[in-house]
Design an enzyme around this catalytic site. Structure first.
Site, PDB file in Angstrom:
ATOM      1  N   GLY A  17       0.834  -1.204   0.000  1.00 42.18           N
ATOM      2  CA  GLY A  17       0.000   0.000   0.000  1.00 42.18           C
ATOM      3  C   GLY A  17       0.866   1.250   0.000  1.00 42.18           C
ATOM      4  NE  ARG A  70      14.465  16.124  -1.380  1.00 42.50           N
ATOM      5  CZ  ARG A  70      14.931  16.575  -0.218  1.00 42.50           C
ATOM      6  NH1 ARG A  70      14.838  15.823   0.871  1.00 42.50           N
ATOM      7  NH2 ARG A  70      15.512  17.755  -0.159  1.00 42.50           N
ATOM      8  NE  ARG A 125      -2.258  -4.177  -1.732  1.00 40.79           N
ATOM      9  CZ  ARG A 125      -1.834  -3.734  -0.544  1.00 40.79           C
ATOM     10  NH1 ARG A 125      -0.913  -4.396   0.116  1.00 40.79           N
ATOM     11  NH2 ARG A 125      -2.342  -2.645  -0.009  1.00 40.79           N
ATOM     12  CG  ASP A 174       3.054  -7.186   7.393  1.00 39.85           C
ATOM     13  OD1 ASP A 174       2.578  -6.573   6.417  1.00 39.85           O
ATOM     14  OD2 ASP A 174       2.366  -7.894   8.139  1.00 39.85           O
ATOM     15  CB  THR A 208       2.544   0.396   6.286  1.00 44.01           C
ATOM     16  OG1 THR A 208       1.191   0.127   6.700  1.00 44.01           O
ATOM     17  CG2 THR A 208       3.474   0.025   7.423  1.00 44.01           C
ATOM     18  CG  ASP A 249      -2.169  -0.611   8.329  1.00 46.80           C
ATOM     19  OD1 ASP A 249      -3.037   0.268   8.158  1.00 46.80           O
ATOM     20  OD2 ASP A 249      -2.128  -1.670   7.682  1.00 46.80           O
ATOM     21  CG  ASP A 275       0.966  -3.108  10.517  1.00 48.62           C
ATOM     22  OD1 ASP A 275       1.910  -2.493   9.992  1.00 48.62           O
ATOM     23  OD2 ASP A 275       0.223  -3.877   9.888  1.00 48.62           O
ATOM     24  N   GLY A 279      -7.148  -0.212   8.473  1.00 45.75           N
ATOM     25  CA  GLY A 279      -6.467  -1.018   9.479  1.00 45.75           C
ATOM     26  C   GLY A 279      -7.073  -2.411   9.478  1.00 45.75           C
ATOM     27  NE  ARG A 280      -5.202  -5.067   4.616  1.00 43.24           N
ATOM     28  CZ  ARG A 280      -4.310  -5.497   3.740  1.00 43.24           C
ATOM     29  NH1 ARG A 280      -4.623  -6.442   2.907  1.00 43.24           N
ATOM     30  NH2 ARG A 280      -3.098  -4.979   3.687  1.00 43.24           N
ATOM     31  CB  SER A 329     -24.394  14.104  18.075  1.00 43.94           C
ATOM     32  OG  SER A 329     -23.377  14.869  18.685  1.00 43.94           O
TER      33      SER A 329
HETATM   34  P1  ATP Z   1       0.760  -2.655   3.537  1.00 44.26           P
HETATM   35  O1  ATP Z   1       1.055  -2.768   5.007  1.00 44.26           O
HETATM   36  O2  ATP Z   1       0.561  -1.265   3.097  1.00 44.26           O
HETATM   37  O3  ATP Z   1      -0.321  -3.592   3.058  1.00 44.26           O
HETATM   38  P2  ATP Z   1       2.688  -4.590   2.609  1.00 44.26           P
HETATM   39  O4  ATP Z   1       4.115  -4.480   2.235  1.00 44.26           O
HETATM   40  O5  ATP Z   1       2.366  -5.423   3.815  1.00 44.26           O
HETATM   41  O6  ATP Z   1       2.107  -3.115   2.753  1.00 44.26           O
HETATM   42  P3  ATP Z   1       1.566  -6.609   0.857  1.00 44.26           P
HETATM   43  O7  ATP Z   1       0.623  -6.482  -0.284  1.00 44.26           O
HETATM   44  O8  ATP Z   1       1.187  -7.503   1.977  1.00 44.26           O
HETATM   45  O9  ATP Z   1       1.855  -5.109   1.343  1.00 44.26           O
HETATM   46  O10 ATP Z   1       2.978  -7.118   0.289  1.00 44.26           O
HETATM   47  C1  ATP Z   1       3.580  -6.463  -0.810  1.00 44.26           C
HETATM   48  C2  ATP Z   1       4.107  -7.489  -1.778  1.00 44.26           C
HETATM   49  O11 ATP Z   1       5.135  -8.266  -1.154  1.00 44.26           O
HETATM   50  C3  ATP Z   1       3.095  -8.511  -2.268  1.00 44.26           C
HETATM   51  O12 ATP Z   1       2.275  -8.033  -3.309  1.00 44.26           O
HETATM   52  C4  ATP Z   1       3.994  -9.647  -2.732  1.00 44.26           C
HETATM   53  O13 ATP Z   1       4.502  -9.393  -4.018  1.00 44.26           O
HETATM   54  C5  ATP Z   1       5.143  -9.574  -1.720  1.00 44.26           C
HETATM   55  N1  ATP Z   1       4.899 -10.578  -0.663  1.00 44.26           N
HETATM   56  C6  ATP Z   1       4.107 -10.471   0.419  1.00 44.26           C
HETATM   57  N2  ATP Z   1       4.098 -11.617   1.127  1.00 44.26           N
HETATM   58  C7  ATP Z   1       4.896 -12.481   0.454  1.00 44.26           C
HETATM   59  C8  ATP Z   1       5.297 -13.842   0.652  1.00 44.26           C
HETATM   60  N3  ATP Z   1       4.865 -14.557   1.693  1.00 44.26           N
HETATM   61  N4  ATP Z   1       6.142 -14.390  -0.253  1.00 44.26           N
HETATM   62  C9  ATP Z   1       6.597 -13.684  -1.309  1.00 44.26           C
HETATM   63  N5  ATP Z   1       6.259 -12.402  -1.553  1.00 44.26           N
HETATM   64  C10 ATP Z   1       5.418 -11.816  -0.694  1.00 44.26           C
END
Ligand code: ATP
Length: 339
Positions: free
Chosen positions: A27, A37, A88, A119, A142, A144, A146, A187-188, A232
């Site tokens: 995200g 930068r 993603r 993560d 991110t 979140d 988290d 915040g999933r 309210s």
């Molecule tokens: P956000 O917290 O904003 O969702 P994020 O980095 O956690 O960010 P994800 O969509 O979970 O976002 O992961 C980003 C990309 O990382 C995924 O689209 C995928 O390509 C790669 N990725 C995530 N988990 C795995 C995994 N277990 N194995 C390989 N690649 C992964």
């Protein structure tokens, strides 16, 4: 940039750090541009070449690379989103996809990579580094907040301020009509944004995945507080709340309390956009510079974090596997204040 064709069966990496890649993944979060930068300029200051990898892991697989000079990252500090775009990538989750990504890095003679994401992005980096010995350093980006091991992730402060500004406006209309608003924020699996914005906005109840005692707090407000003290109210709901999000909770409340004027507002993607706050810009810059220091120090598979304003290195496997527990003190404060 076009990459050279690699024909060898087992591509070999160069030893010395000369050229780094940087990408954003998962995200998008305000402040990612500030981090790009800082990474670019800190690398150039240390005589490293910089390659921007566009569209996260998908761009890595496809060799969507652009060389970055200092001037290419001018004027982006104050911009939301990410100039490198993000994605993603399901293909990267497969061994075949990761092999393609590795070959593209070798073909482009990229010796080390800075990953800006959450993560999932660091899990992907960890897996690729275990399979092919790629040197990765991560920067937490991110909204979140988290990730384990850091007080702060890039984008969280801007998103928090966006939510507060929106809820202040909703509060005006809620008060005027005597309505109860269920406001859903992103915040999933993490309720920190809902909790902190709820405190900042004086929400009557805050419903987050990490706690279920707020159902009782909501019921108390609906049956006692609303009728006798208030006319309210604002109920903050994290999208991952176990009862099923703001729409579902509001439906249940309408059934239980048909006399109340209940409305729902889902803030949605406005929370991801906008110009980053000063705090996000400064922290993104600190973390970007720290990421280059870490690469030059031969660190790998670590995330840059902030602990009490100080830069720390958190191993990827800890950052992604351990939980960032919610600050229970904040929950207690909210309970105490909202009687
Ligand atoms: P956000 O917290 O904003 O969702 P994020 O980095 O956690 O960010 P994800 O969509 O979970 O976002 O992961 C980003 C990309 O990382 C995924 O689209 C995928 O390509 C790669 N990725 C995530 N988990 C795995 C995994 N277990 N194995 C390989 N690649 C992964």
């Amino acid at each position: 940039m076009t990459t050279k064709e690699n024909t060898s069966e087992t591509p070999v990496k160069r030893k010395k750090l000369q050229r780094i890649g940087v990408f954003t993944s998962g995200g998008d979060a305000p402040g990612m541009n500030a981090a790009i930068r800082a990474v670019t300029r800190a690398a150039i200051a240390n005589n490293l070449e910089v390659i921007g990898i566009r569209r996260g892991y998908q761009g890595m697989i496809e060799g969507d690379f652009i060389p970055l000079k200092s001037s290419d990252v001018s004027g982006i500090l104050q911009l939301g989103g990410t100039m490198l775009k993000t994605a993603r990538s399901s293909e990267f989750r497969t061994p075949e996809g990761r092999e393609k990504a590795y070959r593209q890095l070798v073909n482009a003679e990229i010796d080390a990579v800075v990953a800006i994401g959450g993560d999932g992005s660091f899990t992907g980096a960890l897996i690729l580094s275990q399979e092919y010995d790629v040197q990765f350093v991560g920067i937490p980006g991110t909204i979140d907040n988290d990730l384990y091991g850091t007080d702060y992730t890039i984008g969280y402060d801007t998103a928090l301020n966006t939510v507060v500004q929106a809820v202040d406006k909703i509060k005006d209309t809620a008060r005027s009509h005597g309505r109860i608003f269920f406001v859903e924020v992103m915040g999933r699996e993490a309720g920190l944004l809902a909790l902190t914005s709820g405190i900042a906005c004086g929400a009557e109840a805050i419903m987050i995945p990490e706690s279920n005692e707020h159902h009782a707090q909501l019921e108390k407000f609906l049956s006692v507080g609303y009728k006798y003290k208030e006319s309210s109210g604002i109920i903050m709901v994290a999208e991952g709340e176990e009862a099923g999000g703001a729409i579902k909770i509001a439906e249940d409340v309408r059934k239980e309390h048909p006399d109340l004027d209940v409305r729902v507002s889902i803030l949605g993607h406005i929370q991801r956009g906008g110009s980053p706050t000063a705090k996000d810009r400064v922290n993104a810059t600190k973390m970007g510079v720290a990421a280059i220091d870490a690469l030059l120090d031969d660190q790998k598979s670590i995330m840059i974090g902030l602990d009490n304003e100080k830069i720390v290195h958190v191993p990827f496997n800890k950052a992604v596997k351990m939980n960032h527990s919610i600050d229970t003190n904040l929950l207690d404060i909210q309970k105490l204040i909202n009687i």
